[in-house]
Design a protein around this motif. Structure first.
Motif, PDB file in Angstrom:
ATOM      1  N   ILE A  90       0.868  -1.180   0.000  1.00  0.00           N
ATOM      2  CA  ILE A  90       0.000   0.000   0.000  1.00  0.00           C
ATOM      3  C   ILE A  90       0.904   1.228   0.000  1.00  0.00           C
ATOM      4  CG2 ILE A  90      -1.760   1.275   1.279  1.00  0.00           C
ATOM      5  CD1 ILE A  90      -2.531  -1.558   2.461  1.00  0.00           C
ATOM      6  N   GLU A  91       0.778   2.019  -1.059  1.00  0.00           N
ATOM      7  CA  GLU A  91       1.619   3.202  -1.214  1.00  0.00           C
ATOM      8  C   GLU A  91       0.777   4.462  -1.078  1.00  0.00           C
ATOM      9  OE1 GLU A  91       4.816   1.358  -4.433  1.00  0.00           O
ATOM     10  OE2 GLU A  91       3.361   2.848  -5.115  1.00  0.00           O
ATOM     11  N   GLY A  92       1.202   5.341  -0.189  1.00  0.00           N
ATOM     12  CA  GLY A  92       0.560   6.640  -0.051  1.00  0.00           C
ATOM     13  C   GLY A  92       1.330   7.681  -0.841  1.00  0.00           C
ATOM     14  N   HIS A  93       0.605   8.523  -1.582  1.00  0.00           N
ATOM     15  CA  HIS A  93       1.219   9.571  -2.403  1.00  0.00           C
ATOM     16  C   HIS A  93       0.517  10.895  -2.136  1.00  0.00           C
ATOM     17  CE1 HIS A  93       3.370   6.678  -5.030  1.00  0.00           C
ATOM     18  NE2 HIS A  93       2.321   5.905  -4.798  1.00  0.00           N
ATOM     19  N   SER A  94       1.256  11.985  -2.295  1.00  0.00           N
ATOM     20  CA  SER A  94       0.660  13.316  -2.129  1.00  0.00           C
ATOM     21  C   SER A  94       0.938  14.157  -3.371  1.00  0.00           C
ATOM     22  CB  SER A  94       1.231  14.013  -0.892  1.00  0.00           C
ATOM     23  OG  SER A  94       2.582  14.388  -1.117  1.00  0.00           O
ATOM     24  N   ASP A  95       0.308  15.324  -3.410  1.00  0.00           N
ATOM     25  CA  ASP A  95       0.674  16.294  -4.435  1.00  0.00           C
ATOM     26  C   ASP A  95       1.860  17.095  -3.898  1.00  0.00           C
ATOM     27  OD1 ASP A  95      -0.257  18.352  -2.720  1.00  0.00           O
ATOM     28  OD2 ASP A  95      -2.254  18.270  -3.603  1.00  0.00           O
ATOM     29  N   SER A  96       2.282  18.102  -4.636  1.00  0.00           N
ATOM     30  CA  SER A  96       3.463  18.867  -4.234  1.00  0.00           C
ATOM     31  C   SER A  96       3.129  20.133  -3.457  1.00  0.00           C
ATOM     32  CB  SER A  96       4.301  19.220  -5.466  1.00  0.00           C
ATOM     33  OG  SER A  96       3.545  20.002  -6.363  1.00  0.00           O
ATOM     34  N   SER A  97       1.872  20.284  -3.031  1.00  0.00           N
ATOM     35  CA  SER A  97       1.507  21.447  -2.220  1.00  0.00           C
ATOM     36  C   SER A  97       2.084  21.286  -0.820  1.00  0.00           C
ATOM     37  CB  SER A  97      -0.015  21.569  -2.123  1.00  0.00           C
ATOM     38  OG  SER A  97      -0.572  21.715  -3.398  1.00  0.00           O
ATOM     39  N   ILE A 155      -3.859   6.633  -2.979  1.00  0.00           N
ATOM     40  CA  ILE A 155      -3.364   5.392  -2.400  1.00  0.00           C
ATOM     41  C   ILE A 155      -3.315   4.377  -3.540  1.00  0.00           C
ATOM     42  CG2 ILE A 155      -3.923   3.413  -0.914  1.00  0.00           C
ATOM     43  CD1 ILE A 155      -2.966   5.639   0.806  1.00  0.00           C
ATOM     44  N   ASP A 156      -2.147   3.815  -3.761  1.00  0.00           N
ATOM     45  CA  ASP A 156      -1.979   2.733  -4.726  1.00  0.00           C
ATOM     46  C   ASP A 156      -1.842   1.428  -3.950  1.00  0.00           C
ATOM     47  OD1 ASP A 156      -2.001   4.507  -6.847  1.00  0.00           O
ATOM     48  OD2 ASP A 156       0.177   4.504  -7.137  1.00  0.00           O
ATOM     49  N   THR A 157      -2.738   0.512  -4.207  1.00  0.00           N
ATOM     50  CA  THR A 157      -2.665  -0.819  -3.603  1.00  0.00           C
ATOM     51  C   THR A 157      -2.168  -1.760  -4.695  1.00  0.00           C
ATOM     52  OG1 THR A 157      -4.526  -0.300  -2.168  1.00  0.00           O
ATOM     53  CG2 THR A 157      -3.975  -2.625  -2.443  1.00  0.00           C
ATOM     54  N   ILE A 158      -1.047  -2.418  -4.438  1.00  0.00           N
ATOM     55  CA  ILE A 158      -0.455  -3.296  -5.441  1.00  0.00           C
ATOM     56  C   ILE A 158      -0.503  -4.730  -4.918  1.00  0.00           C
ATOM     57  CG2 ILE A 158       1.554  -3.777  -6.878  1.00  0.00           C
ATOM     58  CD1 ILE A 158       2.428  -0.793  -6.118  1.00  0.00           C
ATOM     59  N   ILE A 159      -1.203  -5.573  -5.642  1.00  0.00           N
ATOM     60  CA  ILE A 159      -1.213  -7.002  -5.329  1.00  0.00           C
ATOM     61  C   ILE A 159       0.012  -7.579  -6.045  1.00  0.00           C
ATOM     62  CG2 ILE A 159      -2.494  -9.165  -5.497  1.00  0.00           C
ATOM     63  CD1 ILE A 159      -5.076  -7.449  -5.444  1.00  0.00           C
TER      64      ILE A 159
END
Length: 163
Positions: A90-97, A155-159
Motif C-alpha cells: 500500500i503506497e501513499g502519495h501526495s501532491d506537491s503542495s 493510495i496505490d494498492t499493489i497485489i
C-alpha cells in the motif's frame, strides 16, 4: 553432456513460460474483479496489479478516510482476500503542495491508516500487507493545476503477483 544441458535449458524455459502464463491469468482475474470497484483505476505494473484511489480519499491534511470510499475499500478487501497467495503493498502519495517532509509523513500515516482499515474492519491479515508513504516523489499528473493535484493525491494498492 551438451544434450543434457540443452534439455535442462528447455525444461527451465518451459517452466518460466508456464509461470508467466499463470501470473497473466491471475492478473487478468484480479483486473476483472477490480473493474467493479467504482472510482478505482486499475492497471498492470512491474510488481503486479495496481488498484488506485485518488482525489478526496482522505479529508485535507487528515488520516481519516472519507466515508464515501469505505464500500469501495470493502470491495478491494474482498479481492485481496480472494487472492490470498499474494502479498500487498500500500503506497501513499501526495501532491506537491506544502512542505515535502510534511507530505512524506502524511502519506506514511495515510498508507498505515488504509492498511489498518483493511485489516481491522475488513479482515485482511495485516501480515500480508506493507504500508509505505512516498510523499510527493511520484506524481502522476500536473501538480500546477487542481485536477492534477487531486490525481496525484492517492493510495496505490499493489497485489504483488510478480514478486
Amino acid at each position: 553432456r551438451a544434450i543434457t544441458s540443452g534439455q535442462q535449458s528447455a525444461a527451465l524455459m518451459t517452466q518460466a513460460i508456464e509461470k508467466t502464463k499463470k501470473i497473466e491469468t491471475v492478473e487478468t482475474r484480479i483486473l476483472n474483479a477490480a473493474k467493479a470497484i467504482p472510482d478505482a483505476e486499475t492497471e498492470r505494473s512491474k510488481k503486479g496489479v495496481l488498484i488506485r484511489f485518488s482525489g478526496n480519499l482522505f479529508e485535507p491534511g487528515s488520516v481519516q478516510i472519507n466515508p464515501k470510499f469505505l464500500p469501495m475499500i470493502g470491495q478491494l478487501a474482498e479481492i485481496i482476500k480472494t487472492f490470498a497467495d499474494y502479498k500487498v503493498r500500500i503506497e501513499g502519495h501526495s501532491d506537491s503542495s506544502g512542505d515535502a517532509d510534511a507530505n512524506l509523513r502524511l502519506t506514511e500515516k495515510r498508507s498505515s491508516a488504509f492498511l489498518k482499515y483493511l485489516s481491522e474492519k475488513c479482515g485482511v491479515p495485516a501480515n500480508r500487507m506493507t504500508a509505505v508513504g512516498l510523499g510527493e516523489a511520484q506524481p502522476i499528473a500536473d501538480n500546477t493545476v487542481q485536477a492534477g493535484r487531486d490525481k496525484s493525491r492517492r493510495i496505490d494498492t499493489i497485489i504483488l503477483t510478480r514478486e
